[in-house]
Design an enzyme around this catalytic site. Sequence first.
Site, PDB file in Angstrom:
ATOM      1  N   ASP A   1       0.828  -1.202   0.000  1.00 26.59           N
ATOM      2  CA  ASP A   1       0.000   0.000   0.000  1.00 26.59           C
ATOM      3  C   ASP A   1       0.868   1.260   0.000  1.00 26.59           C
ATOM      4  O   ASP A   1       2.056   1.213   0.287  1.00 26.59           O
ATOM      5  CB  ASP A   1      -0.940   0.007   1.210  1.00 26.59           C
ATOM      6  CG  ASP A   1      -0.196   0.053   2.538  1.00 26.59           C
ATOM      7  OD1 ASP A   1       0.850  -0.601   2.649  1.00 26.59           O
ATOM      8  OD2 ASP A   1      -0.674   0.737   3.447  1.00 26.59           O
ATOM      9  N   GLU A   2       0.256   2.344  -0.350  1.00 27.36           N
ATOM     10  CA  GLU A   2       0.836   3.676  -0.293  1.00 27.36           C
ATOM     11  C   GLU A   2       2.181   3.781  -0.999  1.00 27.36           C
ATOM     12  O   GLU A   2       3.092   4.469  -0.530  1.00 27.36           O
ATOM     13  CB  GLU A   2       0.925   4.147   1.160  1.00 27.36           C
ATOM     14  CG  GLU A   2      -0.452   4.206   1.812  1.00 27.36           C
ATOM     15  CD  GLU A   2      -0.450   4.776   3.204  1.00 27.36           C
ATOM     16  OE1 GLU A   2       0.339   5.698   3.464  1.00 27.36           O
ATOM     17  OE2 GLU A   2      -1.255   4.295   4.026  1.00 27.36           O
TER      18      GLU A   2
END
Length: 190
Positions: free
Chosen positions: A4-5
Amino acid sequence: MGGDEALATAPEDYRLFISRVLQTVHRLGKRMAGWEEVGLADIAPGTVVQFWANAAKARGALAQGATLVLSPSKKAYFDMKYDADTPIGHDWAGYTDVQDGYTWDPVTYIPGVTESQVHGAEAALWTERVATFEEVQYMTLPRLPGVAEIGWSPVDGREWEEYRVRLATHAPRWSGLGWHYHRSVEVPWG
């Protein structure tokens, strides 16, 4: 594996990276799990995807044969403040009081998801602003029992008014152990 991110990673590089990780995981005889963003890459059926914020990304993963664990930031991120007066934590996903943390269902949270596509629920606590064990206790209690009940109990029979009374019965034990918990006004602590 996370995933993620990765905001500074070009989409083609991200897909290549996820593909390489997936090959490694499968070569080791394991099943990959990653945050909802991994659904932006080509993933194998059976991959476990953790939903936290973006239903479209989760649906993209489901279309590839993934299944979901739900830890929606608006319901099950314990680093989110209870309300504006909470002295620690974040509020980027909004406030999550005890009732909000209890009154949701992993199967119906994302419209169109079926029960067979959901493994269950998970609570998350990011500790950038939660520094001590006492703060961990304060941010998780009394919300943690609610997420546990959501994950372990059928939706039929879960009812906020009854639950909040049951939740209050934990106070003497928590206090006796010296635990620091949020005395939410939503719960009749007695």
